[in-house]
Motif scaffolding. Structure first.
Motif, PDB file in Angstrom:
ATOM      1  N   ARG A 230     -24.814 156.779 -94.815  1.00  0.00           N
ATOM      2  CA  ARG A 230     -25.895 157.631 -95.319  1.00  0.00           C
ATOM      3  C   ARG A 230     -25.808 159.036 -94.744  1.00  0.00           C
ATOM      4  O   ARG A 230     -26.127 160.012 -95.425  1.00  0.00           O
ATOM      5  CB  ARG A 230     -27.250 157.001 -94.999  1.00  0.00           C
ATOM      6  CG  ARG A 230     -27.513 155.746 -95.835  1.00  0.00           C
ATOM      7  CD  ARG A 230     -28.857 155.156 -95.548  1.00  0.00           C
ATOM      8  NE  ARG A 230     -29.934 156.062 -95.948  1.00  0.00           N
ATOM      9  CZ  ARG A 230     -31.216 155.836 -95.733  1.00  0.00           C
ATOM     10  NH1 ARG A 230     -31.600 154.737 -95.113  1.00  0.00           N
ATOM     11  NH2 ARG A 230     -32.117 156.707 -96.119  1.00  0.00           N
ATOM     12  N   ILE A 231     -25.362 159.146 -93.501  1.00  0.00           N
ATOM     13  CA  ILE A 231     -25.156 160.472 -92.903  1.00  0.00           C
ATOM     14  C   ILE A 231     -24.080 161.220 -93.677  1.00  0.00           C
ATOM     15  O   ILE A 231     -24.244 162.399 -94.017  1.00  0.00           O
ATOM     16  CB  ILE A 231     -24.760 160.347 -91.411  1.00  0.00           C
ATOM     17  CG1 ILE A 231     -25.931 159.802 -90.587  1.00  0.00           C
ATOM     18  CG2 ILE A 231     -24.295 161.683 -90.854  1.00  0.00           C
ATOM     19  CD1 ILE A 231     -25.547 159.380 -89.179  1.00  0.00           C
ATOM     20  N   LEU A 232     -22.975 160.525 -93.961  1.00  0.00           N
ATOM     21  CA  LEU A 232     -21.884 161.151 -94.711  1.00  0.00           C
ATOM     22  C   LEU A 232     -22.311 161.516 -96.132  1.00  0.00           C
ATOM     23  O   LEU A 232     -21.831 162.497 -96.700  1.00  0.00           O
ATOM     24  CB  LEU A 232     -20.662 160.224 -94.746  1.00  0.00           C
ATOM     25  CG  LEU A 232     -19.954 160.008 -93.407  1.00  0.00           C
ATOM     26  CD1 LEU A 232     -18.844 158.981 -93.566  1.00  0.00           C
ATOM     27  CD2 LEU A 232     -19.397 161.326 -92.885  1.00  0.00           C
ATOM     28  N   ARG A 233     -23.195 160.710 -96.706  1.00  0.00           N
ATOM     29  CA  ARG A 233     -23.689 160.972 -98.054  1.00  0.00           C
ATOM     30  C   ARG A 233     -24.600 162.190 -98.092  1.00  0.00           C
ATOM     31  O   ARG A 233     -24.794 162.806 -99.139  1.00  0.00           O
ATOM     32  CB  ARG A 233     -24.425 159.729 -98.559  1.00  0.00           C
ATOM     33  CG  ARG A 233     -24.882 159.814-100.008  1.00  0.00           C
ATOM     34  CD  ARG A 233     -25.410 158.513-100.507  1.00  0.00           C
ATOM     35  NE  ARG A 233     -26.662 158.164 -99.840  1.00  0.00           N
ATOM     36  CZ  ARG A 233     -27.331 157.049-100.076  1.00  0.00           C
ATOM     37  NH1 ARG A 233     -26.868 156.158-100.930  1.00  0.00           N
ATOM     38  NH2 ARG A 233     -28.455 156.795 -99.437  1.00  0.00           N
ATOM     39  N   GLY A 234     -25.170 162.558 -96.932  1.00  0.00           N
ATOM     40  CA  GLY A 234     -26.016 163.743 -96.874  1.00  0.00           C
ATOM     41  C   GLY A 234     -27.502 163.458 -96.816  1.00  0.00           C
ATOM     42  O   GLY A 234     -28.310 164.373 -96.982  1.00  0.00           O
ATOM     43  N   ASP A 235     -27.878 162.202 -96.564  1.00  0.00           N
ATOM     44  CA  ASP A 235     -29.300 161.882 -96.440  1.00  0.00           C
ATOM     45  C   ASP A 235     -29.876 162.617 -95.236  1.00  0.00           C
ATOM     46  O   ASP A 235     -29.183 162.878 -94.251  1.00  0.00           O
ATOM     47  CB  ASP A 235     -29.495 160.375 -96.253  1.00  0.00           C
ATOM     48  CG  ASP A 235     -29.197 159.585 -97.520  1.00  0.00           C
ATOM     49  OD1 ASP A 235     -28.730 160.188 -98.494  1.00  0.00           O
ATOM     50  OD2 ASP A 235     -29.420 158.364 -97.510  1.00  0.00           O
ATOM     51  N   LEU A 236     -31.146 162.940 -95.305  1.00  0.00           N
ATOM     52  CA  LEU A 236     -31.807 163.636 -94.208  1.00  0.00           C
ATOM     53  C   LEU A 236     -31.975 162.724 -92.996  1.00  0.00           C
ATOM     54  O   LEU A 236     -32.260 161.535 -93.136  1.00  0.00           O
ATOM     55  CB  LEU A 236     -33.182 164.131 -94.651  1.00  0.00           C
ATOM     56  CG  LEU A 236     -33.213 165.176 -95.765  1.00  0.00           C
ATOM     57  CD1 LEU A 236     -34.648 165.470 -96.171  1.00  0.00           C
ATOM     58  CD2 LEU A 236     -32.521 166.441 -95.305  1.00  0.00           C
TER      59      LEU A 236
END
Length: 103
Positions: free
Chosen positions: A58-64
């Motif tokens: 999720r971090i790599l996907r760009g989630d806050l």
């Protein structure tokens, strides 16, 4: 009312010795040092490696950070630690193409 933890005497004529620490304070400091230095103290014990992998994805996907932290009830600082490899560097990000783990 402020209470000086170093002061052991209630007599106003006697100055408190700043080097004299109460036994209660000494035991507290010792217990705190043992907890911090113990090998059992690990960050995010309540999360599995699979959940950590999903968080990394999720971090790599760009989630806050705030959204991820709220979903897993962890501090945003731990999200940053995961991102920069300070903790759980050995865990690889999960594949989020499966809709069941997309979060």
């Amino acid at each position: 009312m402020f209470v000086n933890i170093l002061q052991t005497s209630k007599s106003s004529s006697q100055k408190p010795n700043p080097w004299r620490i109460s036994l209660q304070r000494l035991f507290f400091l010792r217990a705190a040092a043992q907890f911090v230095n113990s090998s059992e103290h690990q960050p995010m014990k309540h999360l599995s490696r699979a959940e950590i992998a999903v968080i990394k994805a999720r971090i790599l996907r760009g989630d806050l950070y705030a959204e991820i932290a709220a979903d897993y009830r962890i501090n945003q600082g731990r999200i940053a630690d995961l991102k920069f490899g300070r903790i759980f560097a050995e865990v690889a990000p999960a594949d989020l193409s499966d809709a069941s783990v997309a979060g």
